[in-house]
Design a protein around this motif. Sequence first.
Motif, PDB file in Angstrom:
ATOM      1  N   ALA A 180       0.843  -1.198   0.000  1.00 43.72           N
ATOM      2  CA  ALA A 180       0.000   0.000   0.000  1.00 43.72           C
ATOM      3  C   ALA A 180       0.876   1.245   0.000  1.00 43.72           C
ATOM      4  O   ALA A 180       0.620   2.212  -0.729  1.00 43.72           O
ATOM      5  N   GLY A 181       1.939   1.190   0.803  1.00 36.58           N
ATOM      6  CA  GLY A 181       2.842   2.339   0.890  1.00 36.58           C
ATOM      7  C   GLY A 181       3.507   2.586  -0.444  1.00 36.58           C
ATOM      8  O   GLY A 181       3.640   3.741  -0.867  1.00 36.58           O
ATOM      9  N   ARG A 182       3.867   1.535  -1.121  1.00 31.11           N
ATOM     10  CA  ARG A 182       4.520   1.683  -2.421  1.00 31.11           C
ATOM     11  C   ARG A 182       3.604   2.364  -3.400  1.00 31.11           C
ATOM     12  O   ARG A 182       4.019   3.157  -4.217  1.00 31.11           O
ATOM     13  N   SER A 183       2.349   2.070  -3.302  1.00 31.06           N
ATOM     14  CA  SER A 183       1.391   2.671  -4.229  1.00 31.06           C
ATOM     15  C   SER A 183       0.910   4.024  -3.752  1.00 31.06           C
ATOM     16  O   SER A 183       0.097   4.669  -4.415  1.00 31.06           O
ATOM     17  N   GLY A 184       1.354   4.450  -2.578  1.00 31.52           N
ATOM     18  CA  GLY A 184       0.946   5.769  -2.055  1.00 31.52           C
ATOM     19  C   GLY A 184      -0.476   5.771  -1.538  1.00 31.52           C
ATOM     20  O   GLY A 184      -1.130   6.811  -1.491  1.00 31.52           O
ATOM     21  N   LEU A 185      -0.951   4.616  -1.119  1.00 31.71           N
ATOM     22  CA  LEU A 185      -2.319   4.537  -0.612  1.00 31.71           C
ATOM     23  C   LEU A 185      -2.316   4.653   0.923  1.00 31.71           C
ATOM     24  O   LEU A 185      -1.413   4.181   1.595  1.00 31.71           O
ATOM     25  N   GLU A 186      -3.362   5.310   1.429  1.00 31.12           N
ATOM     26  CA  GLU A 186      -3.512   5.360   2.891  1.00 31.12           C
ATOM     27  C   GLU A 186      -4.693   4.479   3.260  1.00 31.12           C
ATOM     28  O   GLU A 186      -5.816   4.717   2.814  1.00 31.12           O
ATOM     29  N   ILE A 187      -4.419   3.483   4.096  1.00 27.74           N
ATOM     30  CA  ILE A 187      -5.475   2.546   4.467  1.00 27.74           C
ATOM     31  C   ILE A 187      -5.901   2.825   5.909  1.00 27.74           C
ATOM     32  O   ILE A 187      -5.061   2.943   6.808  1.00 27.74           O
ATOM     33  N   SER A 188      -7.190   2.950   6.112  1.00 32.24           N
ATOM     34  CA  SER A 188      -7.731   3.243   7.449  1.00 32.24           C
ATOM     35  C   SER A 188      -7.441   2.098   8.416  1.00 32.24           C
ATOM     36  O   SER A 188      -7.473   0.936   8.031  1.00 32.24           O
ATOM     37  N   SER A 189      -7.150   2.453   9.610  1.00 30.28           N
ATOM     38  CA  SER A 189      -6.890   1.435  10.631  1.00 30.28           C
ATOM     39  C   SER A 189      -8.120   0.554  10.834  1.00 30.28           C
ATOM     40  O   SER A 189      -8.022  -0.590  11.226  1.00 30.28           O
ATOM     41  N   GLN A 190      -9.272   1.133  10.581  1.00 29.01           N
ATOM     42  CA  GLN A 190     -10.520   0.370  10.702  1.00 29.01           C
ATOM     43  C   GLN A 190     -10.500  -0.822   9.749  1.00 29.01           C
ATOM     44  O   GLN A 190     -10.985  -1.896  10.086  1.00 29.01           O
ATOM     45  N   LEU A 191      -9.937  -0.602   8.599  1.00 25.42           N
ATOM     46  CA  LEU A 191      -9.886  -1.670   7.605  1.00 25.42           C
ATOM     47  C   LEU A 191      -8.781  -2.656   7.985  1.00 25.42           C
ATOM     48  O   LEU A 191      -8.972  -3.867   7.913  1.00 25.42           O
TER      49      LEU A 191
END
Lengths: 495, 167
Positions: B147-158
């Motif tokens: 996810a970090g490589r793609s620059g995505l921010e993933i919610s902790s909820q997920l």
Amino acid sequence: MFRIRDLHIKHKLIAIQLTTACIVLLFFGLFAFLNDLRTFRNSVVSQLTSTANLIGGNSVSALDFADSAAAEKVLSSLDAEPDIVGARIYDALGRVFATYPRSGFPDPGAALPEGEAPEFSGGRVLISRKIALGGETLGSLLLISDMKRYRRAVAQNAVLALSLLLVGVVAAFLLSMLTQKAISEPILRLVDAAKGISETGKYSFRVEKQGSDEIGMLCETFNDMIAQVEKREASLQEAHAVLEERVKERTAQLAVAKEAAESADRLKSAFLATMSHELRTPLNSIIGFTGILLQELPGPLNEEQKKQLGMSKGSAEHLLELINDVLDISKIEAGQLQVVVEPFDLRAAVQKTILAARPLADKKGLALEADIAPEVGTIAGDRRRVEQVLLNLLSNAIKFTDRGRVRTECSLRAGQVSIRVTDTGIGMRKEDMADLFKPFRQIDAGISRQYEGTGLGLSICKKLVELMDGSIRAESALGAGSTFSVAFPADRKAS
Amino acid sequence: MLLALQSIPCGSAEEGPSLEDKVKTAFLYKFTKYIRWPEGGPADDFRIAVIGESGILGPLRELARERLADGRKIRVERLRNVDEIGPCHILFIASTERERLREILKKAEPKGVLTVGDGKGFAAEGVVVNFVIVDGRVRFEISRRAAGRSGLEISSQLLKLAILVKE
């Protein structure tokens, strides 16, 4: 009956202060307690609300992805909240999605809360939260919290408030014990002082003034008052002393004067007695020698000589009579006249006296009647004085009676001798009778010229009767004759 | 649409889309709410690309008709070649693409694409999210590194719901 106004001022002050303190403490204690109650409740609610918000927010995705295991994991974080006894997550259709704890979920009891407001019931608080994401309602959360901790805190606070109240009351009591002295002590001192002064009468006492408040003013006024009383008392005592001194002085002066007067009186009486005696001696020889001349022993007398000698003798006899009266009066007044007490025949004495007065009555042509009661006989007394009194009364009666009769009655009743001499003479006016028995009084100049006399007769009679423990009385009316009554005890004990 | 907790029959041979594919479609849609894409993605529609053979295409198309994602119209494309991978939000990689996975990822990562795999071990290979079946239920793995490589921010909820995977 118990009344506040009968209490000591000390207790009154303590009661007032204590009551005030109690009311204030109670008021503030209650206020603080209620405030605490509210604060606790609010804190419980706000804590519960924030927990609900946290749990609700954390279970969004679990609900969204229908992951009840994840939801239960979220709920298990409630382990850190000892107050929370149960929690449940419902899905959008109201079905139970996750439960905490897994076993032993408490019966919510009351109906589930409709809105967001906490619901208090049965010692528990129920709070519910909507779980939503982006405007879509995913479900709801129900939290059930126990009120045990809250109650314990409230109880602790109540105990604390009560003990503080108790401490406050005790402190107020001790403080009032101390502060009441500021008011009660000066008053008590004043009371003691007033009591002491009124009991001992010592007005020199002063109350010590301690402050310039009303009590201080009272002390000052009290002192002023006592000072005034003291001053007045002192001047009163002084006046009293002066007065006493003066009385003593006057008494002494009077005693001296009295002594002087008495000695003068005695001197006068002695002089009079001596004089009467000295006067009587030549007079007796005049009367004696005139009598001898009248009996024509030295030689015969012609009518003119007889007449003139007779007048001389009459005048001399009158003078003798006068002197005798004066002698009697002066003797009586000098206290030298004594009445003797010896048995004598009263009947004989009365008859003899009437006989002696007969020539005078015969001369004026008056009837001389006598009525002596049969019981009259021997009594104890002074025969000469009784005769003197009766003769005096008879000669008076004859003197003031021109026509008619002079009646003598004598009776003895209940040990009292009563002698009454009644005439049909000129009588006298009521107002003249007051001075009747006073010495040197004759009713008026006209009478005295017409009826010569010394004016001492009745006075002597009265004194003699009184010496015999008796009394003399006169009844008369002008032109209707007079009655003189004498009464004295028949058996007078020698005194 | 919410899903009840229930078992999903595997290997369905029925006509029409299987329940598994429907669930995956729903998950895919839900992911959009918990993930923030980097700036510079496609500006018009919300693009979902599917590479390889998968039954999910049908349900996805149905979803695109019915709903909006992030307030935008959903456009579903089917890709056949790696070269076709262009700017999109989600790239669904079917299980058939195991051979080309590296190639696909290489192409997708710089574009800020959420790669969603549908094959066992895909996450460990570098896919951001990978569907797996655990105890008969659809679950998903997440590789935070990917996810970090793609620059995505993933919610902790997920993340909380995911099986976290390390590459």
